[in-house]
Enzyme design. Structure first.
Site, PDB file in Angstrom:
ATOM      1  N   HIS A 151       0.837  -1.199   0.000  1.00 20.51           N
ATOM      2  CA  HIS A 151       0.000   0.000   0.000  1.00 20.51           C
ATOM      3  C   HIS A 151       0.871   1.248   0.000  1.00 20.51           C
ATOM      4  CE1 HIS A 151       0.845  -0.520   4.360  1.00 20.51           C
ATOM      5  NE2 HIS A 151       0.843   0.808   4.355  1.00 20.51           N
ATOM      6  N   HIS A 160       5.580   6.455  -1.185  1.00 20.99           N
ATOM      7  CA  HIS A 160       6.223   5.225  -1.651  1.00 20.99           C
ATOM      8  C   HIS A 160       5.372   4.015  -1.287  1.00 20.99           C
ATOM      9  CE1 HIS A 160       7.405   5.517   2.593  1.00 20.99           C
ATOM     10  NE2 HIS A 160       7.507   4.187   2.569  1.00 20.99           N
TER      11      HIS A 160
END
Length: 284
Positions: free
Chosen positions: A139, A227
């Site tokens: 995620h 990220h």
């Protein structure tokens, strides 16, 4: 429902001396009492005393009905501080009953070729002495992990839902590897940093931050590095991973003769709090 605490029925009945002796009539009791008072000095007739009833030092309390207990559910799973049961991971904050670890994110569902790249990355890192474990779920975080009290969950989710309602669906991509370490220096991560879609992600973060601020919770980082975390290890291995980062990036840049791009379809925002996940679809 109002709970009523009842005192013992014997407490008030015998204090006035109006009780009847067992096995006798009221007249019999009067005759005996009169005679005993007259001959109290030398009579064989003893003065009968009322039985003394001792009051309980603590009044017994009725248990709460089940219907009341069910009004305040905790819905929590048993927690443990034993890191050996969590692959050596250590909590960033102590678990307390009623506290729910909460964060907001976009999920990433990897493609088949992503698995091949991951195997190559883990193998190369291991050759440099860093044994990484792949993430169980992938995620992109849009908040720090914060603590919600149980009774905050519903208003927090409602505020988040209202805030993201105007947000539109978008796509972002990541391709640049970067090393991260948590503030406590207990875990090190290898992540893939976003290279396109940064502005759209910032817009969503502002919405999330407003809801966090309403509950006096920490907002996201001032200059976030968006990220997707790929793998992790216990402890601070930042220096060791950076030593082999060039080799790892080469694997990404030359994967199947071209640079690998991780494409993230930001169509559904999620909020995980404890063992519950809330989903918010973004308009196309």
């Amino acid at each position: 429902m109002m709970l009523v605490e009842y005192s013992s029925s014997s407490d008030g009945e015998n204090d006035d001396g109006g009780g009847v002796e067992p096995g006798g009539t009221p007249d019999d009791n009067k005759t005996c009492s009169r005679k005993c008072r007259q001959d109290v000095e030398g009579s064989d007739c003893p003065i009968k005393k009322k039985p003394k009833i001792e009051k309980s030092s603590a009044t017994a309390r009725l248990p709460l009905p089940g219907c009341l207990l069910s009004m305040f559910p905790e819905d929590e799973e048993p927690q443990t501080q034993d890191s050996s049961l969590h692959d050596g991971r250590i909590r960033s904050f102590k678990h307390e009953r009623g506290n729910w670890a909460t964060y907001v994110y976009f999920p990433y569902k990897p493609e088949e070729e992503f698995g091949e790249l991951m195997e190559a990355l883990l193998s190369t890192a291991a050759a440099f002495g860093v044994v990484l474990s792949p993430q169980e779920e992938f995620h992109l975080s849009l908040s720090q992990t914060v603590v919600l009290r149980h009774h905050w969950i519903q208003p927090f989710i409602q505020g988040l839902k209202a805030g993201v309602a105007p947000c539109k669906r978008f796509v972002c991509s990541a391709s640049r590897l970067k090393v991260y370490c948590n503030a406590e220096k207990t875990r090190t991560f290898l992540g893939m940093e976003v290279v396109t879609g940064h502005a759209h992600l910032l817009n969503v973060v502002r919405v999330v931050d407003r809801t966090l601020t309403d509950f006096h919770l920490d907002t996201f980082y001032e200059d976030p590095s968006f990220h997707v975390s790929l793998a992790w290890c216990v402890g601070d291995f930042t220096a060791q991973l950076r030593q082999c980062l060039h080799e790892l990036q080469n694997l990404v840049d030359n994967h199947e003769e071209e640079q690998y791009q991780l494409w993230l379809d930001c169509a559904e925002l999620r909020c995980r709090t404890g063992n519950k996940t809330f989903r918010f679809s973004l308009d196309a």
